[in-house]
Write a protein that holds these residues in place. Structure first.
Motif, PDB file in Angstrom:
ATOM      1  N   GLU A  42      -7.731   8.500   4.612  1.00 18.34           N
ATOM      2  CA  GLU A  42      -7.041   7.234   4.349  1.00 18.34           C
ATOM      3  C   GLU A  42      -5.665   7.606   3.798  1.00 18.34           C
ATOM      4  O   GLU A  42      -5.580   8.270   2.767  1.00 18.34           O
ATOM      5  CB  GLU A  42      -7.857   6.420   3.322  1.00 18.34           C
ATOM      6  CG  GLU A  42      -7.274   5.083   2.942  1.00 18.34           C
ATOM      7  CD  GLU A  42      -7.097   4.136   4.127  1.00 18.34           C
ATOM      8  OE1 GLU A  42      -7.965   4.106   5.023  1.00 18.34           O
ATOM      9  OE2 GLU A  42      -6.065   3.437   4.158  1.00 18.34           O
ATOM     10  N   ALA A  43      -4.586   7.152   4.484  1.00 16.04           N
ATOM     11  CA  ALA A  43      -3.237   7.606   4.102  1.00 16.04           C
ATOM     12  C   ALA A  43      -2.961   7.351   2.618  1.00 16.04           C
ATOM     13  O   ALA A  43      -2.404   8.196   1.925  1.00 16.04           O
ATOM     14  CB  ALA A  43      -2.188   6.934   4.971  1.00 16.04           C
ATOM     15  N   GLY A  44      -3.378   6.190   2.103  1.00 14.02           N
ATOM     16  CA  GLY A  44      -3.132   5.860   0.691  1.00 14.02           C
ATOM     17  C   GLY A  44      -4.204   6.384  -0.243  1.00 14.02           C
ATOM     18  O   GLY A  44      -4.162   6.107  -1.442  1.00 14.02           O
TER      19      GLY A  44
ATOM     20  N   ASP B 200       5.739  -2.323 -10.773  1.00 12.53           N
ATOM     21  CA  ASP B 200       5.555  -1.935  -9.372  1.00 12.53           C
ATOM     22  C   ASP B 200       4.400  -2.688  -8.730  1.00 12.53           C
ATOM     23  O   ASP B 200       3.495  -3.161  -9.406  1.00 12.53           O
ATOM     24  CB  ASP B 200       5.273  -0.433  -9.265  1.00 12.53           C
ATOM     25  CG  ASP B 200       6.553   0.367  -9.194  1.00 12.53           C
ATOM     26  OD1 ASP B 200       7.636  -0.259  -9.233  1.00 12.53           O
ATOM     27  OD2 ASP B 200       6.475   1.606  -9.120  1.00 12.53           O
ATOM     28  N   ARG B 201       4.444  -2.764  -7.385  1.00 16.62           N
ATOM     29  CA  ARG B 201       3.402  -3.444  -6.626  1.00 16.62           C
ATOM     30  C   ARG B 201       2.782  -2.502  -5.607  1.00 16.62           C
ATOM     31  O   ARG B 201       3.362  -1.493  -5.241  1.00 16.62           O
ATOM     32  CB  ARG B 201       4.002  -4.593  -5.821  1.00 16.62           C
ATOM     33  CG  ARG B 201       4.463  -5.728  -6.651  1.00 16.62           C
ATOM     34  CD  ARG B 201       5.075  -6.748  -5.725  1.00 16.62           C
ATOM     35  NE  ARG B 201       5.666  -7.822  -6.516  1.00 16.62           N
ATOM     36  CZ  ARG B 201       6.025  -8.976  -6.015  1.00 16.62           C
ATOM     37  NH1 ARG B 201       5.870  -9.222  -4.733  1.00 16.62           N
ATOM     38  NH2 ARG B 201       6.549  -9.887  -6.788  1.00 16.62           N
ATOM     39  N   ILE B 202       1.639  -2.944  -5.121  1.00 16.54           N
ATOM     40  CA  ILE B 202       0.957  -2.229  -4.040  1.00 16.54           C
ATOM     41  C   ILE B 202       1.608  -2.625  -2.723  1.00 16.54           C
ATOM     42  O   ILE B 202       1.845  -3.808  -2.480  1.00 16.54           O
ATOM     43  CB  ILE B 202      -0.527  -2.628  -4.044  1.00 16.54           C
ATOM     44  CG1 ILE B 202      -1.183  -2.182  -5.350  1.00 16.54           C
ATOM     45  CG2 ILE B 202      -1.252  -2.070  -2.819  1.00 16.54           C
ATOM     46  CD1 ILE B 202      -2.398  -2.998  -5.729  1.00 16.54           C
ATOM     47  N   ASP B 203       1.900  -1.646  -1.874  1.00 13.85           N
ATOM     48  CA  ASP B 203       2.444  -1.952  -0.556  1.00 13.85           C
ATOM     49  C   ASP B 203       1.284  -2.367   0.356  1.00 13.85           C
ATOM     50  O   ASP B 203       0.509  -1.530   0.815  1.00 13.85           O
ATOM     51  CB  ASP B 203       3.157  -0.710  -0.007  1.00 13.85           C
ATOM     52  CG  ASP B 203       3.683  -0.929   1.411  1.00 13.85           C
ATOM     53  OD1 ASP B 203       3.444  -2.012   1.990  1.00 13.85           O
ATOM     54  OD2 ASP B 203       4.328   0.000   1.940  1.00 13.85           O
TER      55      ASP B 203
ATOM     56  N   HIS C 189      -4.554  -0.856   5.234  1.00 16.97           N
ATOM     57  CA  HIS C 189      -4.285   0.499   4.723  1.00 16.97           C
ATOM     58  C   HIS C 189      -3.216   0.404   3.646  1.00 16.97           C
ATOM     59  O   HIS C 189      -2.036   0.617   3.913  1.00 16.97           O
ATOM     60  CB  HIS C 189      -3.827   1.424   5.859  1.00 16.97           C
ATOM     61  CG  HIS C 189      -4.834   1.581   6.951  1.00 16.97           C
ATOM     62  ND1 HIS C 189      -5.907   2.442   6.861  1.00 16.97           N
ATOM     63  CD2 HIS C 189      -4.973   0.957   8.147  1.00 16.97           C
ATOM     64  CE1 HIS C 189      -6.647   2.357   7.957  1.00 16.97           C
ATOM     65  NE2 HIS C 189      -6.109   1.459   8.756  1.00 16.97           N
ATOM     66  N   TRP C 190      -3.638   0.083   2.427  1.00 15.07           N
ATOM     67  CA  TRP C 190      -2.681  -0.081   1.341  1.00 15.07           C
ATOM     68  C   TRP C 190      -2.109   1.275   0.906  1.00 15.07           C
ATOM     69  O   TRP C 190      -2.780   2.307   0.994  1.00 15.07           O
ATOM     70  CB  TRP C 190      -3.371  -0.711   0.124  1.00 15.07           C
ATOM     71  CG  TRP C 190      -3.750  -2.142   0.320  1.00 15.07           C
ATOM     72  CD1 TRP C 190      -3.421  -2.955   1.369  1.00 15.07           C
ATOM     73  CD2 TRP C 190      -4.540  -2.942  -0.574  1.00 15.07           C
ATOM     74  NE1 TRP C 190      -3.950  -4.210   1.171  1.00 15.07           N
ATOM     75  CE2 TRP C 190      -4.640  -4.223  -0.004  1.00 15.07           C
ATOM     76  CE3 TRP C 190      -5.159  -2.696  -1.798  1.00 15.07           C
ATOM     77  CZ2 TRP C 190      -5.344  -5.259  -0.634  1.00 15.07           C
ATOM     78  CZ3 TRP C 190      -5.855  -3.721  -2.416  1.00 15.07           C
ATOM     79  CH2 TRP C 190      -5.942  -4.994  -1.838  1.00 15.07           C
ATOM     80  N   GLN C 191      -0.860   1.199   0.400  1.00 18.55           N
ATOM     81  CA  GLN C 191      -0.222   2.382  -0.189  1.00 18.55           C
ATOM     82  C   GLN C 191       0.138   2.045  -1.627  1.00 18.55           C
ATOM     83  O   GLN C 191       0.754   1.012  -1.879  1.00 18.55           O
ATOM     84  CB  GLN C 191       1.078   2.711   0.565  1.00 18.55           C
ATOM     85  CG  GLN C 191       0.894   2.959   2.046  1.00 18.55           C
ATOM     86  CD  GLN C 191       0.649   4.424   2.365  1.00 18.55           C
ATOM     87  OE1 GLN C 191       0.662   5.281   1.467  1.00 18.55           O
ATOM     88  NE2 GLN C 191       0.428   4.703   3.632  1.00 18.55           N
ATOM     89  N   MET C 192      -0.228   2.923  -2.529  1.00 18.58           N
ATOM     90  CA  MET C 192       0.109   2.715  -3.931  1.00 18.58           C
ATOM     91  C   MET C 192       1.522   3.253  -4.187  1.00 18.58           C
ATOM     92  O   MET C 192       1.955   4.199  -3.532  1.00 18.58           O
ATOM     93  CB  MET C 192      -0.865   3.466  -4.855  1.00 18.58           C
ATOM     94  CG  MET C 192      -2.312   3.100  -4.649  1.00 18.58           C
ATOM     95  SD  MET C 192      -2.608   1.334  -4.775  1.00 18.58           S
ATOM     96  CE  MET C 192      -3.631   1.100  -3.329  1.00 18.58           C
TER      97      MET C 192
END
Ligand code: HEC
Ligand code: HEC
Length: 291
Positions: A134-136, A46-49, A55-58
């Protein structure tokens, strides 16, 4: 128990799992002198969005860990796990180590003066007060923190980012060393609550978070919402300005960073000792501003 989270291959012999990504943010949160280690574990493949580079999402299934030692004693290890695709599908909590250092136990209610040190372990609710803005949820693992620490390109090379950073997104905190030390410090120590999505935003519109693309000091949120700007909260202070240019002693930012034990202390919890170095960075920046 911490031994059930996947951080260790063998906790008793202190052997970490082989697939952890160790990292250190360029600008750290002051925790009364504790030393810290931090890791991310991504599900295999998997990758980080990083489609929103700021604002990265895991991916679901990823887990962040952060270990605290105080006065040479390993006291707690914290975890943030993404458990599902929705906004609140995160698990956050702290594990307090046993005396022998062979495992650590989940403590939703935190613990004061853990293992005989002055270190207080926060409650699970307190995690959200700082991390939910922070959303992520990640505060030290971001394009800004890692490009300033020289790690962003490595993540892209390792194909861990869904979108590679553009040249503008390889960001260094703007300003000369005096200015960038203060802006980076305020971002890491205050910006997670003081931003439009942060827990302080219902009370004050002051924004101390650095956003990517703010490449000159006067364009930063911190500059725009503090320098020459009046306080919204006058409780317990005679001061008028968040930052009075050229005058640290007339600036509420410095006054509240120097406070401990009173309600007005900043940050409001998770610290009992003034961070003299941090105060000096912010003081020097304010002194350097034209009156
Ligand atoms: C006072 C605010 C605050 C509180 C309370 C807090 N954190 Fe954090 N946390 C931060 C900041 C800021 C960072 C990034 C800077 C650093 O690590 O020095 C961070 C980093 C982390 C990291 C590393 C991943 C990341 O975001 O960079 C983990 C894991 C973590 N915290 C878990 C927790 C857990 C679990 C709790 C509650 C038990 C908690 N934190 C309470 C502010 C806070
Ligand atoms: C855990 C969240 C949190 C963190 C971290 C935090 N603050 Fe605050 N801050 C608040 C809240 C909530 C208020 C509004 C209530 C009050 O004034 O106490 C506030 C208010 C303020 C005010 C008054 C603003 C106004 O417009 O009147 C200043 C100045 C301030 N904070 C400075 C800082 C500084 C500097 C830092 C970092 C060193 C920091 N804060 C970190 C939550 C936080």
């Amino acid at each position: 128990m911490l031994s059930e989270t996947g951080l260790y291959r063998d906790i008793a012999s202190d052997e970490l799992a082989p697939d952890l990504i160790a990292f250190e943010p360029a600008y750290a949160l002051w925790s009364d002198g504790s030393t810290k280690r931090r890791w991310l574990r991504l599900p295999p493949g998997d990758r980080i969005d990083s489609s929103d580079m700021d604002h990265w999402q895991m991916p679901v299934g990823s887990v962040f860990f952060k270990e605290f030692s105080r006065d040479g004693v390993r006291v707690e290890t914290r975890a943030i796990a993404r458990t599902g695709p929705e906004r609140f599908d995160y698990w956050m909590g702290a594990f307090v180590w046993n005396e022998a250092g062979t495992d650590a136990e989940f403590r939703p209610d935190g613990e004061e003066n853990a293992l005989g040190t002055p270190h207080d372990v926060p409650t699970s609710t307190q995690c959200g007060t700082c991390h939910n803005g922070e959303a992520g949820r990640a505060l030290g693992f971001s394009a800004l923190q890692l490009s300033a620490a020289g790690r962003l390109d490595q993540l892209a090379q390792d194909r861990l980012l869904s979108h590679a950073p553009s040249p503008e997104e390889r960001f260094s905190v703007p300003g000369n060393p005096v200015v960038s030390a203060a802006l980076g410090y305020l971002h890491a120590n205050c910006g997670h609550c003081h931003n439009p999505n942060g827990s302080a935003s219902p009370d004050t519109d002051m924004n101390l978070r650095l956003d990517l693309g703010q490449t000159s000091p006067t364009a930063t949120n911190a500059y725009l919402t503090t320098v020459g700007v009046e306080l919204q909260y006058f409780d317990g202070t005679e001061l008028i300005y968040r930052v009075a240019p050229g005058a640290p002693e007339a600036s509420a930012l410095v006054e509240r960073m120097r406070e401990r034990g009173a309600e007005s202390q900043m940050p409001p919890f998770a610290t009992e000792l003034v961070h003299d170095e941090g105060v000096a960075w912010v003081t020097d920046w304010i002194r350097s501003l034209d009156e």
